[in-house]
Design a protein around this motif. Structure first.
Motif, PDB file in Angstrom:
ATOM      1  N   GLU A  91      50.903  34.928  39.226  1.00 34.62           N
ATOM      2  CA  GLU A  91      49.857  34.159  39.886  1.00 34.62           C
ATOM      3  C   GLU A  91      49.170  35.093  40.870  1.00 34.62           C
ATOM      4  N   ILE A  92      47.854  35.227  40.731  1.00 36.59           N
ATOM      5  CA  ILE A  92      47.119  36.206  41.530  1.00 36.59           C
ATOM      6  C   ILE A  92      47.192  35.878  43.020  1.00 36.59           C
ATOM      7  N   MET A  93      47.635  36.876  43.790  1.00 35.85           N
ATOM      8  CA  MET A  93      47.621  36.820  45.253  1.00 35.85           C
ATOM      9  C   MET A  93      46.911  38.087  45.716  1.00 35.85           C
ATOM     10  N   LEU A  94      45.825  37.938  46.473  1.00 35.17           N
ATOM     11  CA  LEU A  94      44.985  39.076  46.840  1.00 35.17           C
ATOM     12  C   LEU A  94      45.488  39.809  48.073  1.00 35.17           C
ATOM     13  N   VAL A  95      45.467  41.159  48.015  1.00 33.93           N
ATOM     14  CA  VAL A  95      45.846  42.023  49.131  1.00 33.93           C
ATOM     15  C   VAL A  95      44.633  42.838  49.587  1.00 33.93           C
ATOM     16  N   ASP A  96      43.997  43.551  48.661  1.00 39.87           N
ATOM     17  CA  ASP A  96      42.865  44.431  48.989  1.00 39.87           C
ATOM     18  C   ASP A  96      41.511  43.828  48.621  1.00 39.87           C
ATOM     19  N   HIS A  97      41.493  42.582  48.237  1.00 35.71           N
ATOM     20  CA  HIS A  97      40.257  41.934  47.794  1.00 35.71           C
ATOM     21  C   HIS A  97      40.086  40.591  48.484  1.00 35.71           C
ATOM     22  N   ASP A  98      38.827  40.166  48.602  1.00 36.29           N
ATOM     23  CA  ASP A  98      38.524  38.858  49.191  1.00 36.29           C
ATOM     24  C   ASP A  98      38.432  37.762  48.139  1.00 36.29           C
ATOM     25  N   GLU A  99      38.165  38.157  46.910  1.00 36.83           N
ATOM     26  CA  GLU A  99      37.886  37.170  45.877  1.00 36.83           C
ATOM     27  C   GLU A  99      38.151  37.800  44.515  1.00 36.83           C
ATOM     28  N   TYR A 100      38.427  36.963  43.526  1.00 36.45           N
ATOM     29  CA  TYR A 100      38.521  37.449  42.151  1.00 36.45           C
ATOM     30  C   TYR A 100      37.878  36.426  41.231  1.00 36.45           C
ATOM     31  N   MET A 101      37.497  36.871  40.055  1.00 39.25           N
ATOM     32  CA  MET A 101      36.886  35.998  39.055  1.00 39.25           C
ATOM     33  C   MET A 101      37.341  36.454  37.678  1.00 39.25           C
ATOM     34  N   TRP A 102      37.477  35.502  36.775  1.00 41.73           N
ATOM     35  CA  TRP A 102      37.625  35.804  35.355  1.00 41.73           C
ATOM     36  C   TRP A 102      36.254  35.539  34.746  1.00 41.73           C
ATOM     37  N   VAL A 103      35.645  36.555  34.163  1.00 41.01           N
ATOM     38  CA  VAL A 103      34.289  36.408  33.618  1.00 41.01           C
ATOM     39  C   VAL A 103      34.225  36.958  32.197  1.00 41.01           C
ATOM     40  N   TYR A 104      33.308  36.404  31.422  1.00 39.85           N
ATOM     41  CA  TYR A 104      33.060  36.939  30.090  1.00 39.85           C
ATOM     42  C   TYR A 104      32.251  38.223  30.224  1.00 39.85           C
ATOM     43  N   PRO A 105      32.416  39.165  29.304  1.00 38.77           N
ATOM     44  CA  PRO A 105      31.659  40.421  29.393  1.00 38.77           C
ATOM     45  C   PRO A 105      30.159  40.205  29.570  1.00 38.77           C
TER      46      PRO A 105
END
Length: 133
Positions: A91-105
């Motif tokens: 389960e994604i837990m962020l350390v060096d990032h403020d946000e993440y996304m799963w996106v299509y190419p």
């Protein structure tokens, strides 16, 4: 020269994981393919597996080199090695990032990427468009 690895991580529906650099970090506010500095005697594959465990708490399985790109941030020369990988677990837990996304190419062009990553964004968008013909 600074050797850096980036993981182009795909999930089961073909989306790619991107992350926004945390405020206060170099390239803050820009999106990137997650990864990090390659340590002495470490392979690209081992680096991205370690970095994704440390920075996002996820396990990945690298499976294919996606190329390399030399970029200069002022006087700092980095060589970015991109590697495709599959998301395995966690389960994604962020350390060096403020946000993440799963996106299509095809959606990658909607995000402002760190300059060193742009070559791979263009490759993925081009590859995606060709595969849809």
């Amino acid at each position: 020269m600074l050797a850096v690895a980036a993981a182009i991580i795909e999930n089961e529906v073909g989306q790619i994981l991107i992350a926004k650099r945390k405020k206060g970090k170099s390239q803050e506010g820009l999106w990137e393919f997650p990864g990090g500095k390659i340590e002495h005697n470490e392979s690209v594959e081992d680096c991205i597996k370690r970095e994704l465990q440390e920075e996002m708490n996820i396990q990945i399985q690298p499976y294919e080199s996606y190329g390399e790109h030399d970029h200069y941030y002022g006087s700092t020369h980095i060589r970015l090695y991109a590697h495709k990988a599959k998301f395995v677990s966690g389960e994604i837990m962020l350390v060096d990032h403020d946000e993440y996304m799963w996106v299509y190419p095809t959606e990658l062009g909607e995000y402002e990427f760190a300059p060193a990553d742009i070559k791979f964004v263009k490759m993925l968008i081009g590859y995606s468009a060709e595969s849809m013909d």
